[in-house]
Design a protein around this motif. Sequence first.
Motif, PDB file in Angstrom:
ATOM      1  N   GLY A 103       0.813  -1.203   0.000  1.00 60.11           N
ATOM      2  CA  GLY A 103       0.000   0.000   0.000  1.00 60.11           C
ATOM      3  C   GLY A 103       0.850   1.259   0.000  1.00 60.11           C
ATOM      4  N   ASP A 104       0.292   2.343  -0.492  1.00 60.27           N
ATOM      5  CA  ASP A 104       0.972   3.640  -0.531  1.00 60.27           C
ATOM      6  C   ASP A 104       2.300   3.570  -1.276  1.00 60.27           C
ATOM      7  N   GLY A 105       2.366   2.774  -2.342  1.00 56.22           N
ATOM      8  CA  GLY A 105       3.565   2.711  -3.148  1.00 56.22           C
ATOM      9  C   GLY A 105       4.704   1.913  -2.547  1.00 56.22           C
ATOM     10  N   VAL A 106       4.444   1.162  -1.484  1.00 52.24           N
ATOM     11  CA  VAL A 106       5.473   0.356  -0.813  1.00 52.24           C
ATOM     12  C   VAL A 106       5.298  -1.104  -1.220  1.00 52.24           C
ATOM     13  N   PHE A 107       6.433  -1.774  -1.479  1.00 53.87           N
ATOM     14  CA  PHE A 107       6.415  -3.164  -1.919  1.00 53.87           C
ATOM     15  C   PHE A 107       7.468  -3.961  -1.162  1.00 53.87           C
ATOM     16  N   MET A 108       7.130  -5.207  -0.866  1.00 51.98           N
ATOM     17  CA  MET A 108       8.084  -6.134  -0.294  1.00 51.98           C
ATOM     18  C   MET A 108       8.585  -7.038  -1.407  1.00 51.98           C
ATOM     19  N   LEU A 109       9.897  -7.208  -1.489  1.00 49.12           N
ATOM     20  CA  LEU A 109      10.523  -8.088  -2.470  1.00 49.12           C
ATOM     21  C   LEU A 109      11.159  -9.253  -1.739  1.00 49.12           C
ATOM     22  N   GLY A 110      10.916 -10.448  -2.193  1.00 54.33           N
ATOM     23  CA  GLY A 110      11.547 -11.601  -1.581  1.00 54.33           C
ATOM     24  C   GLY A 110      11.595 -12.731  -2.594  1.00 54.33           C
ATOM     25  N   ALA A 111      12.118 -13.755  -2.174  1.00 53.26           N
ATOM     26  CA  ALA A 111      13.064 -13.860  -1.086  1.00 53.26           C
ATOM     27  C   ALA A 111      14.017 -14.973  -1.469  1.00 53.26           C
ATOM     28  N   THR A 112      15.225 -14.861  -0.981  1.00 47.74           N
ATOM     29  CA  THR A 112      16.184 -15.920  -1.242  1.00 47.74           C
ATOM     30  C   THR A 112      15.868 -17.135  -0.381  1.00 47.74           C
ATOM     31  N   GLN A 113      16.430 -18.254  -0.722  1.00 47.71           N
ATOM     32  CA  GLN A 113      16.258 -19.485   0.045  1.00 47.71           C
ATOM     33  C   GLN A 113      17.616 -20.165   0.090  1.00 47.71           C
ATOM     34  N   ILE A 114      18.327 -19.938   1.183  1.00 45.28           N
ATOM     35  CA  ILE A 114      19.719 -20.376   1.317  1.00 45.28           C
ATOM     36  C   ILE A 114      19.813 -21.345   2.489  1.00 45.28           C
ATOM     37  N   GLU A 115      20.473 -22.469   2.276  1.00 48.69           N
ATOM     38  CA  GLU A 115      20.628 -23.458   3.343  1.00 48.69           C
ATOM     39  C   GLU A 115      21.651 -22.948   4.351  1.00 48.69           C
TER      40      GLU A 115
END
Length: 327
Positions: free
Chosen positions: A219-231
């Motif tokens: 919302g309000d132009g904010v975004f979550m970016l994900g995600a790596t998956q590392i052992e």
Amino acid sequence: MSTVTILGAGVAGLCVATELVARDVPVRVVDPAGGPGAHGCSWWAGGMLAPFCEGETAEATVVAMGQEAAEWWTRAGAEVTCNGSLVVALGRDRQELDRFGRRTEGHAALDRAGLATLEPQVAERFDRALHFRTEAHLDPRRALRALVEGLARRGVTIAREGTPGPRVIDCRGLAARDALPDLRGVRGEMAVLRAPEVSLSRPVRLLHPRHPLYVVPRGDGVFMLGATQIESGARGPVRLRSAVELLGAAYALDPAFGEAEVLELGADARPAFPDNLPRVVARGDTIHVNGLFRHGFLLAPALARRAADHVTGQAATERMHENHAER
């Protein structure tokens, strides 16, 4: 009924506490950190309630139990957005989209015109997509606060220390390796961006053979970016390689992300068992709820229900896979 002590105030512990309180079971929650925050992996979650998308790699049990999540979170007071989710791939990775479609269900194939009716900005760069109409998403931090506030209204607060009583539910995540030695850490890294020029109303997954990405609108132009998956069980700052991969993939999804402000970079280690399936396991007077892997907000409600069933005598403790062996 005697008070149940819940160890851990991440998504698993708070969901268990909320479910028990709803059944009029007295609880207390103990967490050395005093509540959810940047110290725990629940804080860095994507918040996608996307059981059908997870079916690409997860077992059918995950898909089935994950379908309970959106309704449970809504009843618990969290703001859930039910706009579905999209999966896309760049032209050179079209085979990835076909493979994803074969391995999942609950979706409709869209051409550019169909995609444009949902996400016009995405349709400018992609001419095919999979639309998972019944999926949803939430803001994990707001959802955790909603649980804390709901518990507080019922007189339940989070104590930093306390001696466990005779009935304990252990939801400590990786900290429970002293009791569950087969737990391992799976590191996930994420970024939070402000990109006013990007318009998305639902999560979008960009498929890539090496650097898959999901983008979740906050919302309000904010975004979550994900995600790596590392052992790795390592916690701490995001690695440069991961940051470059995440931000580069976002730019490939929409070049408008190139002008975004980077608000946060974060990482933590998620608890997982060798088969990547969570477990509810009773040992003596302690019930362990753990191993949520990358499905924390998706599967915590289902596990909370099963733990509460055991406490109230409504059902025997269930494990999520018939071949799970207690260790």
